[in-house]
Design an enzyme around this catalytic site. Structure first.
Site, short mmCIF file in Angstrom:
data_model
loop_
_atom_site.label_atom_id
_atom_site.label_comp_id
_atom_site.label_asym_id
_atom_site.label_seq_id
_atom_site.Cartn_x
_atom_site.Cartn_y
_atom_site.Cartn_z
N GLU A 30 35.83 7.63 46.11
CA GLU A 30 34.92 8.09 45.05
C GLU A 30 35.69 8.68 43.87
O GLU A 30 36.63 9.46 44.06
CB GLU A 30 33.99 9.14 45.64
CG GLU A 30 32.56 8.98 45.25
CD GLU A 30 31.94 7.68 45.77
OE1 GLU A 30 31.90 6.71 44.99
OE2 GLU A 30 31.49 7.65 46.91
N SER A 64 9.35 -6.30 32.77
CA SER A 64 9.70 -5.86 34.11
C SER A 64 8.47 -5.78 34.99
O SER A 64 7.40 -5.35 34.53
CB SER A 64 10.37 -4.48 34.03
OG SER A 64 10.39 -3.87 35.30
N GLY A 121 18.25 6.06 40.44
CA GLY A 121 18.66 7.47 40.47
C GLY A 121 19.13 7.93 41.83
O GLY A 121 19.36 9.12 42.04
N ALA A 122 19.28 6.99 42.77
CA ALA A 122 19.66 7.36 44.14
C ALA A 122 21.16 7.20 44.38
O ALA A 122 21.63 7.35 45.50
CB ALA A 122 18.87 6.52 45.14
N ASP A 171 31.05 -0.36 40.85
CA ASP A 171 29.67 -0.76 41.15
C ASP A 171 29.43 -2.23 40.78
O ASP A 171 28.82 -2.99 41.53
CB ASP A 171 28.67 0.11 40.37
CG ASP A 171 28.89 1.58 40.63
OD1 ASP A 171 29.57 1.92 41.61
OD2 ASP A 171 28.37 2.40 39.84
N TYR A 223 30.04 13.51 34.73
CA TYR A 223 30.87 12.36 35.11
C TYR A 223 31.98 12.16 34.07
O TYR A 223 33.16 12.03 34.40
CB TYR A 223 29.99 11.11 35.22
CG TYR A 223 30.74 9.87 35.66
CD1 TYR A 223 30.80 9.51 36.99
CD2 TYR A 223 31.38 9.06 34.72
CE1 TYR A 223 31.49 8.37 37.39
CE2 TYR A 223 32.06 7.92 35.11
CZ TYR A 223 32.11 7.58 36.44
OH TYR A 223 32.80 6.45 36.83
#
Ligand code: GLA
Length: 390
Positions: A30, A64, A121-122, A171, A223
């Site tokens: 991480e 969407s 958001g998880a 990611d 971040y």
């Protein structure tokens, strides 16, 4: 409503193709990616789907399934970062179109519909999933074949420059390049990837993913601050990135030394930040070695040490993440850690399959006792990266 129905409702007719890309769980490694370090994610069986149709007008339209309301439309010629179109969920699709164009790909006008099952958001990379699915959809109608690494870089470019979040490449690389039943061992500095077989179920184990429900946002500045600290430390050491450190002890001693002329608080902070990055790379390497030797249960200690390092040295955990990790370990998890960018989002716990429900219940109880909203525990199977669905 299905993506085909949404497409039909908005645009009439059928798309030329439907493409999908997954979210990811990072097993370990991480805040190492933007330091040219090592990461070990797997793609999850929750995907974003993008339906696309080539059109003759020079515009991109997006809708969407998750958002009712009007179609968002942007002329190809005005797509650029900082415009009105560059905000909210459409930015992930429009930003990807922009990144392809910027890279010299002749993106045609297109109608797009999005449907995503990746929790937002998880900390499970819902944005990378949308970007990678969009990049594959648009490059296909532009008749350009891209490698997973190309897709990932373009998706990252959209995220960094258009959406405006300074993430690393993990990611997008996971979303583009993972294989079902495998972890992706990505050495960012070397630019190499290796698919490592990962089948916890065959060993009576499961990776439980505990979504704290605390919305995680990478855009809130913390971040970027972590990233800036690492870049500052590398600069002080006269290196391009922290990956270029060859002697960890010596590097930490130099950063901590009053000879640098920095205030003590800065020195102490940089030492802790760099210590996390160095120790985390070591843990990724150790986990890969253990997995190659077939010792899945043996990786538990590395997972937990990773969490402690993120909690104490890198300071990116949260009270909810710590509660989830502690409760999971207390209920018999072999190891547990927060996953992803931090400050909320999800934790993972490596648990014996027969104990999974008990561990999830223990986490629920700990959250209730602390007065937190109920978390959501899920189990994902390592899935394939971006692909064409139809
Ligand atoms: C986010 C970023 C990644 C990576 C992780 C932390 O997920 O998008 O690039 O830095 O945080 O490991």
């Amino acid at each position: 409503m299905s993506i085909a129905e949404r497409f039909q409702l908005q645009y009439g007719g059928r798309p030329d193709g439907v493409f999908s890309a997954p979210g990811r769980v990072n097993l370990i490694g991480e805040h190492t990616d933007y330091n040219n370090g090592l990461v070990l994610p797997f793609a999850i069986d929750a995907r974003a789907q993008v339906a696309v149709r080539r059109i003759d007008e020079p515009v991109i339209r997006v809708v969407s399934v998750q958002r009712e309301g009007a179609v968002i439309e942007a002329p190809l010629s005005v797509l650029r970062p900082g415009t009105a179109a560059a905000t909210g969920w459409p930015a992930y699709l429009l930003g990807t179109a922009w990144a392809l164009i910027e890279a010299g790909i002749d993106v045609p006008g297109a109608e797009l519909a999005l449907d995503s099952a990746v929790p937002v958001g998880a900390g499970l990379s819902s944005s990378a999933a949308v970007e990678c699915a969009t990049a594959l959809a648009l490059s296909t109608i532009a008749e350009v074949r891209l490698t997973p690494a190309d897709l990932a870089r373009l998706a990252q470019r959209a995220e960094n420059a258009f959406v405006g979040v300074p993430t690393g490449l993990m990611d997008q690389m996971a979303s583009a390049g993972c294989r079902a039943g495998h972890l992706l061992f990505f050495d960012v500095g070397a630019g190499t990837t290796e698919n490592i077989p990962f089948d916890p179920a065959a060993n009576g184990l499961q990776v439980l993913v505990i979504d704290t429900g605390v919305h995680h946002s990478l855009a809130d500045g913390e971040y970027a601050k972590r990233r800036a600290s690492c870049e500052w430390a590398a600069e002080l050491l006269g290196l391009n990135t922290l990956r270029d450190i060859t002697d960890a002890g010596e590097a930490l001693a130099r950063l901590g030394s009053p000879a640098s002329g920095l205030p003590a608080a800065d020195r102490e902070l940089l030492v802790r930040r760099v210590r996390h990055v160095l120790s985390e790379n070591g843990r990724v390497f150790d986990v890969v070695q253990r997995l190659r030797a077939g010792d899945i249960a043996g990786i538990g200690a590395d997972l937990t040490e990773s969490h402690i390092s993120m909690r104490d040295d890198y300071e990116i955990s949260s009270i909810e993440l710590d509660t989830a990790v502690d409760a999971a370990l207390g209920a018999g998890a072999l190891g547990a850690r927060m996953t992803g960018g931090g400050f909320g989002g999800s934790a993972i716990a490596l648990v014996p399959s027969q104990d999974a429900a008990r561990v999830a219940e223990a986490v629920d109880r700990a959250f209730a006792a602390a007065g937190f909203a109920a978390p959501t525990s899920r189990h994902f199977t390592p899935a394939d990266g971006a692909r064409r669905e139809s």
